[in-house]
Scaffold this motif. Structure first.
Motif: not given
Length: 289
Positions: A68-87
């Protein structure tokens, strides 16, 4: 389920890919990738996502250094979705050695709980390789889990072991046929021909149109770490042929990752952002998505 949180109102995907782990370590320190500290990976990703995500439709992250690092520190702009790599990692040295596995301690359910708009699964794939059937089973199993959890799935079947330019197109098109019918929500695909061998724009568009004709879902072109200007040409050709967008990594931001930390903001501002704007413009002028 839908991918609306990862595309614009025209259904076009403009996705920044920073889900690299082993490949980024190798990119930064080819002779000693294990020497690259985790903190540096997170810092590079944070600077890139902070600068680019405000004009992106989505960002591709991973659970080791950015969720969650880039979500918790506010790097990811509000309202922009993210894909989560699984592999999990470990496929670089021998992509045909073992079937793709999910990263230890991570799952589709956890990806959904993290707030991801979709999951992403990379599958090294050659349709004639002994591992092909196993990789298709992995895709089917992960897709079933995504459907159970209610999370869209992006599949990235990435070719390996191609002997030359002549084989590449048939391998990519056969791969598309194998995975388009899975019901995955989006395919993230390589350019179907070798852009150094096929240089005529019309021939490139025709090859990409063959991909579009085989896809039962949207598809996005991946950059594959090549030169930026060559990738920009691929985006233009693929969009013209009905591709639904791009997902770009090192071809966009490689210089920023490798430069000294104190110069990174300048390189992002003067090199990476203009490149990003060029790619975004191509999704408007290159075709109808």
């Amino acid at each position: 389920m839908s991918l609306d949180d990862l595309c614009d109102d025209r259904g076009v995907f403009r996705v920044l890919a920073v889900d690299h782990r082993d490949s980024l370590r190798l990119f930064l320190e080819p002779t000693a990738p294990e020497s690259v500290p985790n903190e540096l990976l997170t810092a590079i990703k944070s600077d890139l996502v902070r600068a680019i995500s405000p004009t992106a439709t989505g960002v591709m992250l991973e659970p080791e250094h950015s969720i969650p690092q880039l979500i918790d520190d506010g790097s990811l702009a509000d309202g922009v979705g993210f894909l989560a790599a699984l592999e999990s990692q470990g496929y670089l040295g021998d992509p045909g050695g073992e079937p793709t596995s999910i990263l230890d301690g991570w799952s589709v359910e956890q990806a959904a709980a993290s707030g991801a708009a979709a999951a992403k699964l990379l599958l090294p794939y050659h349709p004639d390789a002994p591992l092909a059937a196993a990789q298709r089973r992995v895709a089917a199993e992960v897709l079933a889990e995504c459907r159970r959890v209610g999370l869209p799935l992006v599949l990235e079947p990435l070719f390996y072991g191609v002997s030359g330019a002549a084989e590449r197109e048939s391998v990519v098109l056969t791969t598309v046929e194998h995975f388009a019918s899975t019901g995955a929500d989006l395919l993230k695909l390589p350019f179907p021909v070798d852009p150094l061998a096929v240089t005529e724009h019309g021939a490139r568009v025709a090859a990409c149109r063959a991909v579009t004709e085989r896809c039962e879902q949207p598809w996005a072109i991946l950059s594959g770490g090549g030169e930026f200007e060559l990738f920009a040409e691929q985006v233009a050709a693929s969009i013209e042929a009905g591709c639904d967008g791009f997902m770009v990594g090192r071809a966009l931001w490689g210089e920023a990752a490798r430069c000294p930390t104190d110069r990174r903001p300048q390189v992002i501002a003067t090199t990476v952002l203009p490149r990003w704007e060029q790619l975004c413009a191509a999704t408007v002028t290159g075709g109808d998505g």
